[in-house]
Design a protein around this motif. Structure first.
Motif, mmCIF file in Angstrom:
data_model
loop_
_atom_site.group_PDB
_atom_site.id
_atom_site.type_symbol
_atom_site.label_atom_id
_atom_site.label_comp_id
_atom_site.label_asym_id
_atom_site.label_seq_id
_atom_site.Cartn_x
_atom_site.Cartn_y
_atom_site.Cartn_z
ATOM 1 N N THR A 183 24.011 -13.960 -11.565
ATOM 2 C CA THR A 183 22.946 -13.270 -12.620
ATOM 3 C C THR A 183 22.874 -12.914 -13.594
ATOM 4 N N SER A 184 21.611 -12.127 -14.169
ATOM 5 C CA SER A 184 21.313 -11.498 -15.287
ATOM 6 C C SER A 184 21.703 -10.078 -16.147
ATOM 7 N N SER A 185 22.166 -9.322 -16.801
ATOM 8 C CA SER A 185 22.649 -8.781 -16.746
ATOM 9 C C SER A 185 22.844 -8.201 -18.773
ATOM 10 N N ARG A 186 23.107 -7.034 -18.903
ATOM 11 C CA ARG A 186 23.992 -7.054 -20.259
ATOM 12 C C ARG A 186 25.156 -6.453 -19.762
ATOM 13 N N SER A 187 25.338 -5.475 -21.330
ATOM 14 C CA SER A 187 26.666 -5.091 -21.178
ATOM 15 C C SER A 187 27.242 -3.855 -19.851
ATOM 16 N N ALA A 188 28.151 -3.829 -19.569
ATOM 17 C CA ALA A 188 28.317 -2.299 -18.223
ATOM 18 C C ALA A 188 27.679 -0.851 -18.312
ATOM 19 N N THR A 189 27.726 -0.892 -19.900
ATOM 20 C CA THR A 189 27.429 0.289 -20.256
ATOM 21 C C THR A 189 25.529 0.324 -19.981
ATOM 22 N N HIS A 190 25.482 -0.750 -19.901
ATOM 23 C CA HIS A 190 23.370 -0.521 -19.829
ATOM 24 C C HIS A 190 22.977 -1.314 -19.223
ATOM 25 N N ARG A 191 23.187 -0.977 -17.401
ATOM 26 C CA ARG A 191 23.507 -1.462 -16.361
ATOM 27 C C ARG A 191 21.356 -1.420 -16.068
ATOM 28 N N ILE A 192 21.195 -3.284 -15.646
ATOM 29 C CA ILE A 192 19.980 -2.840 -15.389
ATOM 30 C C ILE A 192 19.082 -2.701 -13.712
ATOM 31 N N GLY A 193 17.643 -1.651 -14.173
ATOM 32 C CA GLY A 193 17.880 -1.513 -12.178
ATOM 33 C C GLY A 193 17.471 -2.635 -11.593
ATOM 34 N N PRO A 194 17.115 -2.549 -10.189
ATOM 35 C CA PRO A 194 16.864 -3.588 -8.908
ATOM 36 C C PRO A 194 16.076 -4.508 -8.992
ATOM 37 N N ALA A 195 14.670 -4.033 -9.680
ATOM 38 C CA ALA A 195 13.787 -3.950 -10.140
ATOM 39 C C ALA A 195 13.794 -5.818 -11.335
ATOM 40 N N ALA A 196 14.455 -5.166 -12.639
ATOM 41 C CA ALA A 196 14.580 -6.202 -13.147
ATOM 42 C C ALA A 196 15.713 -7.512 -12.629
ATOM 43 N N GLN A 197 16.782 -6.859 -12.368
ATOM 44 C CA GLN A 197 17.448 -7.687 -11.327
ATOM 45 C C GLN A 197 17.064 -8.812 -10.954
ATOM 46 N N LYS A 198 15.853 -8.343 -9.791
ATOM 47 C CA LYS A 198 14.766 -9.158 -9.012
ATOM 48 C C LYS A 198 14.366 -10.180 -9.764
ATOM 49 N N ARG A 199 13.828 -9.779 -11.280
ATOM 50 C CA ARG A 199 13.315 -10.233 -11.761
ATOM 51 C C ARG A 199 14.014 -12.019 -12.834
ATOM 52 N N LEU A 200 14.505 -11.285 -12.903
ATOM 53 C CA LEU A 200 15.630 -12.355 -13.865
ATOM 54 C C LEU A 200 16.165 -13.294 -12.914
ATOM 55 N N GLU A 201 16.742 -12.499 -12.043
ATOM 56 C CA GLU A 201 17.114 -13.719 -10.784
ATOM 57 C C GLU A 201 16.199 -15.213 -10.850
ATOM 58 N N SER A 202 15.100 -14.278 -10.853
ATOM 59 C CA SER A 202 13.383 -15.450 -10.298
ATOM 60 C C SER A 202 13.908 -16.287 -12.018
ATOM 61 N N VAL A 203 13.301 -15.834 -12.813
ATOM 62 C CA VAL A 203 13.653 -16.597 -14.219
ATOM 63 C C VAL A 203 15.161 -17.501 -14.179
ATOM 64 N N TYR A 204 15.825 -16.970 -13.690
ATOM 65 C CA TYR A 204 17.554 -17.864 -13.490
ATOM 66 C C TYR A 204 17.321 -18.954 -12.597
ATOM 67 N N LYS A 205 16.410 -18.535 -11.269
ATOM 68 C CA LYS A 205 16.845 -19.680 -10.569
ATOM 69 C C LYS A 205 15.531 -21.013 -10.829
ATOM 70 N N ARG A 206 14.441 -20.731 -12.298
ATOM 71 C CA ARG A 206 12.928 -21.942 -12.224
ATOM 72 C C ARG A 206 13.903 -22.235 -13.203
ATOM 73 N N TRP A 207 15.004 -21.371 -13.911
ATOM 74 C CA TRP A 207 15.589 -22.355 -15.525
ATOM 75 C C TRP A 207 16.306 -23.333 -15.135
ATOM 76 N N HIS A 208 17.079 -23.477 -14.018
ATOM 77 C CA HIS A 208 17.877 -23.865 -13.025
ATOM 78 C C HIS A 208 17.685 -25.196 -11.900
ATOM 79 N N TRP A 209 16.076 -25.083 -11.697
ATOM 80 C CA TRP A 209 15.523 -25.506 -10.955
ATOM 81 C C TRP A 209 15.750 -25.477 -9.580
ATOM 82 N N GLY A 210 16.268 -24.479 -9.357
ATOM 83 C CA GLY A 210 16.590 -23.890 -7.888
ATOM 84 C C GLY A 210 18.229 -23.717 -7.426
#
Length: 207
Positions: free
Chosen positions: A7-34
């Protein structure tokens, strides 16, 4: 930044929220064709907060200014698992970033010391030497001083894409009439891109 199948993230000191995490997971899935991500990777704290991994960095093909032959910088085999390429999911042109391992940074520091070009702000390198839509210095470049090395002719990386499995990919920067970005290095050994006409839509890096 998401590593291969992660999944996608930045530094451990700048954790992202659940909604952003879910969106980034969706972007990752599309980019890696599933292919689904599995976990996060910490990134440098000055990077944008929403990076999605392209893959593990294998090679940077540098074409020095005025040259017609490339110099290939290959990541040491045992260092590949710690060297990543990702893109900013929030930037309108999906700007690319390199998360460099300690060993790769050491090579970058040596390269910085040997480079004859004068240090300049990354945004100025884009404005003065770059072409294309990434050359706009007001479009959110990280504030760091770099030495421009030449144009990034090719980028080689390893990743998982559904249907291809674990594979190496090589992308010619500036293909189809586009402008390749300028490859730069900072004194701490990190590699940066300035300028260029590339984007990172779901099919992969383009132009």
């Amino acid at each position: 930044m998401a590593r291969t199948r992660r999944t996608s993230s930045r530094s451990a000191t700048h954790r992202i929220g659940p909604a952003a995490q879910k969106r980034l997971e969706s972007v990752y899935k599309r980019w890696h064709w599933g292919e689904m991500p599995t976990h996060v990777i910490d990134c440098d704290p000055d990077f944008p907060p929403h990076l999605v991994e392209i893959g593990l960095l294998l090679e940077l093909h540098l074409r020095p200014f005025g040259a017609n032959k490339d110099t290939v910088f290959a990541v040491r085999e045992d260092d590949i698992p710690n060297s990543h390429v990702g893109f900013d999911a929030d930037h309108k042109h999906q700007r690319i970033y390199f998360q460099c391992s300690p060993a790769l940074r050491e090579s970058g520091r040596d390269l910085y010391r040997m480079a004859e070009s004068k240090p300049m702000a990354l945004a100025h390198a884009a404005e003065e030497l770059g072409e294309g839509h990434h050359a706009n210095p007001r479009s959110g470049y990280v504030k760091t001083s770099v030495k421009p090395l030449g144009h990034l002719a090719h980028l080689t990386y390893f990743t998982h894409k559904k249907g291809d499995g674990p594979s190496g990919y090589i992308h010619e920067m500036g293909e189809e009439g586009g402008a390749p970005p300028v490859l730069c290095v900072s004194s701490d050994g990190r590699f940066w891109l300035a300028g260029g006409t590339y984007t990172c839509p779901a099919p992969g890096i383009t132009r």
